[in-house]
Design a protein around this motif. Structure first.
Motif, PDB file in Angstrom:
ATOM      1  N   LYS A   1      -3.702  -0.164  -9.310  1.00  7.98           N
ATOM      2  CA  LYS A   1      -4.828  -0.826  -8.608  1.00  7.98           C
ATOM      3  C   LYS A   1      -4.029  -1.893  -7.693  1.00  7.98           C
ATOM      4  O   LYS A   1      -4.151  -2.008  -6.656  1.00  7.98           O
ATOM      5  CB  LYS A   1      -5.784  -1.670  -9.552  1.00  7.98           C
ATOM      6  CG  LYS A   1      -6.875  -2.295  -8.495  1.00  7.98           C
ATOM      7  CD  LYS A   1      -7.860  -3.111  -9.735  1.00  7.98           C
ATOM      8  CE  LYS A   1      -8.823  -3.766  -8.811  1.00  7.98           C
ATOM      9  NZ  LYS A   1      -9.753  -4.450  -9.756  1.00  7.98           N
ATOM     10  N   ASN A   2      -3.064  -2.695  -8.414  1.00  8.55           N
ATOM     11  CA  ASN A   2      -2.193  -3.369  -7.534  1.00  8.55           C
ATOM     12  C   ASN A   2      -1.469  -2.940  -6.421  1.00  8.55           C
ATOM     13  O   ASN A   2      -1.377  -3.659  -5.190  1.00  8.55           O
ATOM     14  CB  ASN A   2      -1.250  -4.258  -8.493  1.00  8.55           C
ATOM     15  CG  ASN A   2      -2.179  -5.321  -9.202  1.00  8.55           C
ATOM     16  OD1 ASN A   2      -3.230  -5.613  -9.073  1.00  8.55           O
ATOM     17  ND2 ASN A   2      -1.683  -5.691 -10.618  1.00  8.55           N
ATOM     18  N   ARG A   3      -0.759  -1.761  -6.952  1.00  8.52           N
ATOM     19  CA  ARG A   3      -0.231  -1.268  -5.830  1.00  8.52           C
ATOM     20  C   ARG A   3      -0.988  -0.807  -4.492  1.00  8.52           C
ATOM     21  O   ARG A   3      -0.548  -0.800  -3.325  1.00  8.52           O
ATOM     22  CB  ARG A   3       0.637  -0.199  -6.326  1.00  8.52           C
ATOM     23  CG  ARG A   3       1.864   0.575  -5.614  1.00  8.52           C
ATOM     24  CD  ARG A   3       2.480   1.633  -6.031  1.00  8.52           C
ATOM     25  NE  ARG A   3       3.658   1.981  -5.465  1.00  8.52           N
ATOM     26  CZ  ARG A   3       3.821   3.060  -4.417  1.00  8.52           C
ATOM     27  NH1 ARG A   3       2.553   3.523  -4.054  1.00  8.52           N
ATOM     28  NH2 ARG A   3       4.863   3.201  -3.856  1.00  8.52           N
ATOM     29  N   SER A   4      -2.194  -0.376  -5.131  1.00  9.00           N
ATOM     30  CA  SER A   4      -3.103   0.311  -3.988  1.00  9.00           C
ATOM     31  C   SER A   4      -3.527  -1.124  -2.936  1.00  9.00           C
ATOM     32  O   SER A   4      -3.980  -0.985  -1.753  1.00  9.00           O
ATOM     33  CB  SER A   4      -4.270   0.798  -4.363  1.00  9.00           C
ATOM     34  OG  SER A   4      -3.859   2.108  -5.197  1.00  9.00           O
ATOM     35  N   LEU A   5      -3.685  -2.180  -3.659  1.00  7.27           N
ATOM     36  CA  LEU A   5      -4.219  -3.342  -3.006  1.00  7.27           C
ATOM     37  C   LEU A   5      -3.073  -3.824  -1.904  1.00  7.27           C
ATOM     38  O   LEU A   5      -3.397  -4.417  -0.919  1.00  7.27           O
ATOM     39  CB  LEU A   5      -4.422  -4.456  -3.841  1.00  7.27           C
ATOM     40  CG  LEU A   5      -5.825  -4.211  -4.846  1.00  7.27           C
ATOM     41  CD1 LEU A   5      -5.823  -5.469  -5.725  1.00  7.27           C
ATOM     42  CD2 LEU A   5      -7.023  -4.531  -3.837  1.00  7.27           C
ATOM     43  N   ILE A   6      -1.596  -3.898  -2.270  1.00  4.21           N
ATOM     44  CA  ILE A   6      -0.714  -4.096  -1.668  1.00  4.21           C
ATOM     45  C   ILE A   6      -0.515  -3.319  -0.295  1.00  4.21           C
ATOM     46  O   ILE A   6      -0.456  -3.762   0.686  1.00  4.21           O
ATOM     47  CB  ILE A   6       0.762  -4.083  -2.177  1.00  4.21           C
ATOM     48  CG1 ILE A   6       0.635  -5.143  -3.568  1.00  4.21           C
ATOM     49  CG2 ILE A   6       1.799  -4.188  -1.329  1.00  4.21           C
ATOM     50  CD1 ILE A   6       1.821  -4.966  -4.546  1.00  4.21           C
TER      51      ILE A   6
ATOM     52  N   GLU B   1      -2.939  -1.685   0.858  1.00  2.88           N
ATOM     53  CA  GLU B   1      -4.152  -1.955   1.934  1.00  2.88           C
ATOM     54  C   GLU B   1      -4.060  -3.111   2.778  1.00  2.88           C
ATOM     55  O   GLU B   1      -4.350  -3.261   3.840  1.00  2.88           O
ATOM     56  CB  GLU B   1      -5.440  -1.846   0.996  1.00  2.88           C
ATOM     57  CG  GLU B   1      -6.538  -2.126   1.830  1.00  2.88           C
ATOM     58  CD  GLU B   1      -7.848  -2.099   1.126  1.00  2.88           C
ATOM     59  OE1 GLU B   1      -9.035  -2.440   1.561  1.00  2.88           O
ATOM     60  OE2 GLU B   1      -7.904  -1.782  -0.119  1.00  2.88           O
ATOM     61  N   ALA B   2      -3.733  -4.315   2.034  1.00  7.97           N
ATOM     62  CA  ALA B   2      -3.178  -5.224   2.699  1.00  7.97           C
ATOM     63  C   ALA B   2      -2.274  -5.100   3.803  1.00  7.97           C
ATOM     64  O   ALA B   2      -2.083  -5.767   4.831  1.00  7.97           O
ATOM     65  CB  ALA B   2      -2.830  -6.510   2.075  1.00  7.97           C
TER      66      ALA B   2
ATOM     67  N   ASP C   1      -3.433 -11.679   1.055  1.00  6.68           N
ATOM     68  CA  ASP C   1      -4.566 -10.568   1.529  1.00  6.68           C
ATOM     69  C   ASP C   1      -4.575  -9.597   0.232  1.00  6.68           C
ATOM     70  O   ASP C   1      -5.782  -8.946   0.216  1.00  6.68           O
ATOM     71  CB  ASP C   1      -4.159  -9.671   2.709  1.00  6.68           C
ATOM     72  CG  ASP C   1      -4.039 -10.598   3.987  1.00  6.68           C
ATOM     73  OD1 ASP C   1      -4.632 -11.728   3.867  1.00  6.68           O
ATOM     74  OD2 ASP C   1      -3.811 -10.219   4.982  1.00  6.68           O
ATOM     75  N   ALA C   2      -3.498  -9.463  -0.505  1.00  4.80           N
ATOM     76  CA  ALA C   2      -3.815  -8.519  -1.743  1.00  4.80           C
ATOM     77  C   ALA C   2      -4.204  -9.149  -3.030  1.00  4.80           C
ATOM     78  O   ALA C   2      -4.288  -8.641  -3.997  1.00  4.80           O
ATOM     79  CB  ALA C   2      -2.546  -8.011  -1.867  1.00  4.80           C
ATOM     80  N   GLY C   3      -4.513 -10.565  -2.673  1.00  2.00           N
ATOM     81  CA  GLY C   3      -4.844 -11.354  -3.890  1.00  2.00           C
ATOM     82  C   GLY C   3      -3.850 -11.664  -4.779  1.00  2.00           C
ATOM     83  O   GLY C   3      -4.122 -11.678  -6.110  1.00  2.00           O
TER      84      GLY C   3
ATOM     85  N   THR D   1       3.807   2.248   3.325  1.00  2.86           N
ATOM     86  CA  THR D   1       2.686   2.357   4.002  1.00  2.86           C
ATOM     87  C   THR D   1       2.704   3.560   4.826  1.00  2.86           C
ATOM     88  O   THR D   1       1.858   4.218   4.855  1.00  2.86           O
ATOM     89  CB  THR D   1       2.528   1.069   4.671  1.00  2.86           C
ATOM     90  OG1 THR D   1       2.573  -0.241   3.912  1.00  2.86           O
ATOM     91  CG2 THR D   1       1.221   0.947   5.315  1.00  2.86           C
TER      92      THR D   1
END
Length: 226
Positions: free
Chosen positions: A23-28, A30-31, A52-54, A74
């Motif tokens: 999940k964290n990798r996906s958030l990164i 996406e950001a 932006d990824a929180g 990316t």
């Protein structure tokens, strides 16, 4: 997953990640897509991507060692998504159905991921400094394989003789135009691919132009209206 010849290992999706790490990798990513598509590689910062990824910068660097690694990951993900439809062209399929399905998927990707399309276009316009090895190896190999599929259809008399690589280029150019030049399209028509009706019109127009040019009847007779 697309193989990335000559690229650092940390741009690939590591094996054995936990659900939280996935999940964290996906958030990164996406950001990063949002930041790189707006500011390019030079203008983007690891701090902004992390925010932006929180997560903290140090937490982000646990997943990717540098801004370049994030950027490459990316772009690799973009290529993975874009090339998946091309891989589906089957030698034993009917050309019209196979190519129409490919065009439809490409338009759907342009509708869902316009920022990704613009980021990739900007990278290539600048000389592909980060992904040139991918273009010269994995992408070239895949296009070569699918050109042979198209050549087999031509040899079997299923479609007009056209240059396969230019056919693929034409599909890329027309479908990705609707993402890369969406502002211009909106200015001229008042609509873009976010409008389902416009997306359907686009798919029909682009598919008909390309397939009819290749000597394939489209749309199918049963789908035509008076």
């Amino acid at each position: 997953m697309v193989e990335l010849s000559g690229q650092p290992q940390d741009i690939l999706k590591p094996a054995g990640l936990s659900r939280i790490q996935e999940k964290n990798r996906s958030l990164i990513l996406e950001a990063a897509l949002g930041e790189f598509s707006k500011k390019g590689f030079s203008g983007a910062t690891v701090e902004k991507i992390a925010a932006d990824a929180g997560m903290s910068k140090s937490n982000l660097l646990y997943y990717f060692s540098s801004k370049e690694a994030i950027y490459n990951a990316t772009l690799a993900h973009i290529l993975e998504v874009w090339l998946a439809p091309l891989k589906t062209l089957k030698p034993d399929g009917e050309p019209a159905q196979e190519l129409a399905a490919y065009i439809r998927q490409k338009i759907e990707i342009s509708a869902r991921f316009p920022e990704a399309s613009r980021l990739f276009a900007n990278e290539v316009i600048q000389g592909a400094p980060q992904i040139l090895p991918i273009l010269q190896t994995d992408l070239k190999r895949l296009v070569g394989e699918k050109c042979k599929v198209i050549e087999s259809w031509i040899a079997a008399g299923k479609m007009r003789r056209v240059d396969p690589v230019h056919l693929i280029f034409t599909i890329w150019a027309t479908t990705q135009h609707y993402a890369d030049f969406s502002v211009q399209i909106m200015a001229l028509t008042g609509r873009d691919l976010s409008d389902p009706a416009f997306q359907a019109e686009t798919e029909l127009a682009v598919t008909s132009l390309i397939l009819n040019g290749a000597g394939l009847d489209w749309p199918p007779v049963e789908d035509r209206t008076e």
